[in-house]
Write a protein that holds these residues in place. Structure first.
Motif, short mmCIF file in Angstrom:
data_model
loop_
_atom_site.label_atom_id
_atom_site.label_comp_id
_atom_site.label_asym_id
_atom_site.label_seq_id
_atom_site.Cartn_x
_atom_site.Cartn_y
_atom_site.Cartn_z
N MET A 1 0.85 -1.19 0.00
CA MET A 1 0.00 0.00 0.00
C MET A 1 0.89 1.24 0.00
SD MET A 1 -2.52 1.19 2.94
CE MET A 1 -2.83 2.93 2.95
N ASP A 115 -5.19 11.19 -8.65
CA ASP A 115 -6.34 10.48 -8.08
C ASP A 115 -6.87 9.43 -9.01
OD1 ASP A 115 -7.71 13.32 -6.28
OD2 ASP A 115 -6.34 11.71 -5.68
N LEU A 119 -5.82 5.02 -5.92
CA LEU A 119 -7.00 5.20 -5.11
C LEU A 119 -6.75 4.54 -3.77
CD1 LEU A 119 -9.68 6.49 -5.77
CD2 LEU A 119 -10.60 4.25 -6.22
N ASN A 120 -6.73 5.36 -2.72
CA ASN A 120 -6.57 4.82 -1.38
C ASN A 120 -5.33 3.94 -1.23
OD1 ASN A 120 -7.39 4.47 1.26
ND2 ASN A 120 -8.45 2.57 0.81
N CYS A 122 -3.80 2.15 -3.48
CA CYS A 122 -3.61 1.07 -4.45
C CYS A 122 -3.57 1.64 -5.86
CB CYS A 122 -4.78 0.09 -4.40
SG CYS A 122 -5.13 -0.46 -2.76
N ILE A 123 -2.73 1.08 -6.68
CA ILE A 123 -2.66 1.52 -8.08
C ILE A 123 -3.89 0.97 -8.79
CG2 ILE A 123 -1.32 1.43 -10.19
CD1 ILE A 123 1.09 0.82 -8.52
N LYS B 23 -14.07 2.41 -9.77
CA LYS B 23 -13.99 3.11 -8.49
C LYS B 23 -14.68 2.32 -7.40
CE LYS B 23 -12.38 6.90 -10.47
NZ LYS B 23 -11.31 7.79 -10.15
N LEU B 26 -12.50 -0.36 -5.70
CA LEU B 26 -11.53 0.10 -4.70
C LEU B 26 -12.19 0.65 -3.47
CD1 LEU B 26 -8.87 1.14 -7.14
CD2 LEU B 26 -8.56 -0.32 -5.22
N HIS B 30 -11.41 -0.48 0.47
CA HIS B 30 -11.30 0.39 1.64
C HIS B 30 -12.25 -0.02 2.73
CE1 HIS B 30 -10.29 4.09 3.72
NE2 HIS B 30 -11.57 4.25 3.96
N ARG B 33 -11.07 -2.96 4.63
CA ARG B 33 -9.99 -2.64 5.56
C ARG B 33 -10.54 -2.07 6.85
NH1 ARG B 33 -6.03 0.25 1.68
NH2 ARG B 33 -5.21 -1.54 0.56
N LEU B 59 -7.47 -4.97 -12.24
CA LEU B 59 -6.48 -4.61 -11.23
C LEU B 59 -7.14 -4.41 -9.88
CD1 LEU B 59 -3.50 -4.11 -11.03
CD2 LEU B 59 -3.85 -1.78 -11.75
N THR B 63 -6.85 -6.68 -6.42
CA THR B 63 -6.53 -6.09 -5.13
C THR B 63 -7.58 -6.44 -4.09
OG1 THR B 63 -5.78 -4.22 -6.46
CG2 THR B 63 -5.72 -3.95 -4.08
#
Lengths: 144, 649
Positions: A1, A115, A119-120, A122-123, B23, B26, B30, B33, B59, B63
């Motif tokens: 991260m 941005d 994002l947060n 992470c790529i 978006k 991701l 978050h 987490r 991607l 993640t």
């Protein structure tokens, strides 16, 4: 991260700072000075990966600007190194031969680009066209 | 907020617009987490999202899956099913030719490749099946990736890490090590750094494979770059084994001389540790430690001094050699404290060997007594010496008083000077040694004999230890001067087994934990164990009573309170009571409450005796009294008979 993303010039002035983990405002300057001190002392032949406190720093120098990214232990340092270059290439395409002045006068656009890419911590996007798409639409709207 | 919006985000994950989905993924990462319990909501859409063609979403999805798997083992099991799918995606990435959209310097979407490899690593860890599926793919990636550019190297690095972590085939591991070897030889510093880091991770599991690259690693030690040299140092220390210890220590010592200060401490302790584990001969070991102390003395750990003294003490045949080496090192430089401490101790112990001359292993060194004494005095007076070092030097001087053949005036002078030193510790020692010279000269030789070998990890005390003669263990003398009684209290605290006349605070490797019980006892009156009192002596009005207490917590301990009461018309002055017990007992006398027993039944004088009886042998006690009464000095020696059985059972 990714923990933070910094762009600094050779005199040590921060041109862009983005934090993906909350750091208090007054602590930020302290952190930045320490980071910059350890990175600026490196020459070109030396290693670009530095261990700093509990995270790793990856720095890359482009003429007058120094880009430093702080990551935690799990990240692949070389991938981040590539990512920095990717970012600079995107900037290059948008601003056509970007320089420090471009970044200073268009800080908002640079933030939008960053941005889009991260994002947060992470790529998320590395494709140049897709990154710049929203920005180009915005520009078209503001012109008309 | 996350909980409220979780369902919304889930819906958005399936929205048609790819921008939004990207978006949304991701955001889900978050949320997980922040609130790990929400992972159940996001499990189902993941499998579907993997079918995407949009790399951004892919991607993000990878993640997301990584995050889910890291948080919960159940998710891990669930996602093992998608391993074939991931393998497929990665394969297409690797095998497709040039694609304008995603390629970065010839490698198609290295970021996605790296993420997928990382996920595969997590999924394949400790799981045979998935690892097997991945084997071919990993081999393919490893061989096909273009290594001329950094992007390719990044992918390769991640591949190597993955191969190391999963249960891969042996051939694949060899391939990984070879790749790392190639990285090490590369000129680019970044790649070397990365290679050193991964080799460090591997050294536990594939030690022999990493050993092959030892010369290159050692070369990296000489790099001026700080990160590289640190990694190289860690790796070199991990690679030391019994066959290469001499060469490696040589390299590490030259590194120690030239490296940055913050690495010195690590390097010094690393060398000492390696020397301890793999030392081929004792002499080599002593030499190595000596060299480390001279180069980086201030950075070594505290127990290095203790270790070295113990080592030298154990190596009988090397006493002469080590004392010579230490003497010459000390003569050159007295600023490195650990070195000075060890040298002072050694000179004190083996001073006679130093003056003898004629040691085959070093050049003949003619040393005179005066020079040795001058050197020790210099250490004492130097402002660079720590208080502990001064303590060592003073004790060494004292020991030399028996070892050297000349007369002791110089030593006595120095010792008496330090009797008024500001430092309390030093002053105490000097006063004790002074008294040793003056009053107990006949015992001096016995007390200052050579020390027996200390057990490793015996006492942590850094004070000098002295051996005692066996006969001293039988008599326990009560010191008469008040300052001496303070010493005795100190001796109690220091866990002294026996007190002879003012010996310096001395500790023997205590026989196990029995004496520790002694210290643990509170000094307040222990719980009564109802043994009747005993009157042991009476003469002309002076009575001596013994009262016994056996504290319940420590079965081997007996506390005796000696009470002297005077019912006659004249005071009893200079009253001294001394006690002796058989050899197997341990006796401690505390200071008496006074030395005058007032007449007419005035305030009695009490004294506490502590007897430790670990063997539960029958107790025999002999008492000796000296006092002045009615103008005459009286001395009485008698054995206490009819001691009750409860005192020793």
């Amino acid at each position: 991260m990714i923990k933070f993303f910094l762009m600094v010039n050779k005199q040590g002035q921060t041109r862009l700072a983005k934090y993906y983990e909350h750091v208090e405002i007054n602590k930020r300057t302290v952190l930045e000075t320490e980071v910059i001190k350890s990175c600026l002392s490196r020459s070109n032949e030396q290693c670009s990966f530095i261990e700093f406190k509990d995270f790793k720093l990856i720095c890359r120098r482009y003429a007058a600007l120094l880009i430093v990214v702080g990551v935690n232990d799990t990240e692949n340092e070389m991938a981040i190194y590539e990512f920095i270059h990717n970012f600079v290439e995107v900037l290059d395409e948008y601003f056509s031969r970007v320089s420090e002045l471009d970044i200073m006068f268009n800080l908002d656009k640079v933030h939008i680009i960053l941005d889009e890419m991260v994002l947060n911590g992470c790529i998320v996007e590395t494709n140049r066209a897709r990154i710049l798409a929203p920005l180009l639409i915005l520009d078209k709207m503001s012109e008309s | 907020m996350c909980r409220d919006l979780a369902t919304e985000v889930e819906k958005l994950l399936l929205q048609p617009g790819s921008y939004v989905r990207k978006k949304a993924v991701l955001t889900a990462v978050h949320m997980i987490r922040k609130v790990p319990e929400l992972s159940n909501i996001f499990l189902p859409p993941c499998a579907q999202l993997l079918h995407e063609r949009h790399h951004g979403i892919l991607l993000g999805t990878v993640t997301l899956i990584t995050e889910l798997c890291e948080r919960s083992p159940a998710a891990l099991k669930h996602f093992r099913k998608v391993v074939p799918q991931l393998v497929q995606i990665l394969q297409t990435l690797v095998t497709t030719g040039y694609s304008v959209e995603h390629s970065i310097s010839g490698v198609s979407d290295p970021f996605l490749q790296v993420q997928i490899l990382r996920l595969l690593r997590i999924l394949g860890r400790n799981h045979e099946e998935s690892s097997e599926v991945m084997n071919d793919l990993l081999a393919q990636v490893a061989t096909n990736t273009d290594t001329s550019r950094n992007a390719g190297n990044a992918v390769l690095f991640e591949t190597v890490l993955t191969i190391m972590d999963i249960r891969s085939a042996a051939g694949l591991r060899v391939l990984a090590v070879n790749i790392l070897g190639r990285f090490l030889l590369n000129n680019d510093k970044n790649i070397r750094y990365v290679a050193l880091t991964s080799l460090l991770r591997m050294v536990q599991s594939d030690h022999s494979a990493v050993q092959r690259h030892r010369p290159t690693v050692v070369e990296c030690l000489r790099e001026p770059d700080a990160s590289l040299s640190r990694r190289a140092l860690e790796l070199s220390l991990a690679l030391v084994n019994s066959s290469n210890v001499r060469a490696m220590t040589q390299e590490l010592q030259s590194f120690l001389e030239s490296c940055l200060p913050d690495l010195r401490a690590d390097c010094a302790s690393g060398i000492l540790l390696a020397a301890e584990r793999f030392a081929p001969t004792k002499r080599w070991h002593i030499d190595t430690i000596l060299r480390v102390l001279t180069t980086a003395g201030t950075h070594v750990r505290d127990d290095a001094v203790a270790n070295l003294t113990q080592l030298i003490g154990g190596a009988q045949e090397l006493h002469a050699y080590s004392v010579r080496r230490l003497y010459s090192a000390l003569a050159e430089d007295i600023s490195q404290q650990p070195l000075v401490q060890v040298a002072a101790w050694c000179i004190g112990e083996y001073g006679d060997l130093l003056l003898e001359g004629g040691c085959e292993e070093t050049e003949p060194l003619q040393v005179e007594e005066e020079k040795v004494l001058a050197l020790l005095e210099k250490v004492l007076q130097s402002h660079m010496s720590l208080p502990a070092t001064r303590g060592y030097a003073l004790t060494a001087l004292m020991k030399l008083s028996t070892r050297l053949r000349g007369d002791n005036n110089r030593i006595r002078q120095v010792v008496s000077i330090y009797g008024s030193c500001v430092d309390v510790e030093l002053q105490q020692r000097a006063v004790e040694y002074n008294t040793l010279f003056r009053k107990y000269d006949h015992m001096r030789a016995a007390i200052l004999e050579k020390m027996p070998l200390v057990e490793r990890g015996g006492t942590p005390d850094e004070e000098a230890k002295e051996s005692k003669e066996a006969q001293l263990s039988e008599a326990a003398l009560v010191p008469t001067e008040p300052q001496a009684s303070k010493l005795l209290d100190l001796l109690d605290l220091l866990d002294g087994t026996f007190e002879a006349a003012q010996p310096p605070p001395a500790l023997e490797p205590s026989p196990g934990g029995t004496l520790v019980h002694l210290l643990d006892l509170p000094c307040a009156s222990p719980a009564p164990a109802s043994i009747p009192d005993l009157r042991v002596f009476e003469r002309e009005g002076l009575q001596l009573n013994l009262s016994f207490v056996r504290p319940p917590g420590t079965p081997a301990l007996l506390l005796i309170t000696v009470t002297a009461v005077n019912t006659s018309g004249a005071d009893v002055t200079h009253f001294v009571c001394q006690a002796a017990v058989p050899k197997s007992f341990h006796l401690q006398l505390q200071a008496p409450s006074g030395d005058t027993v007032p007449a007419q039944g005035g305030l009695p004088v009490t004294q506490l005796l502590r007897i430790l009886n670990p063997n539960k042998a029958p107790l025999r006690l002999k008492l000796r009294l000296t006092y002045n009464h009615f103008g005459q000095s009286v001395q009485e020696i008698f054995e206490v008979n009819n001691l009750p059985m409860e005192t020793w059972q």
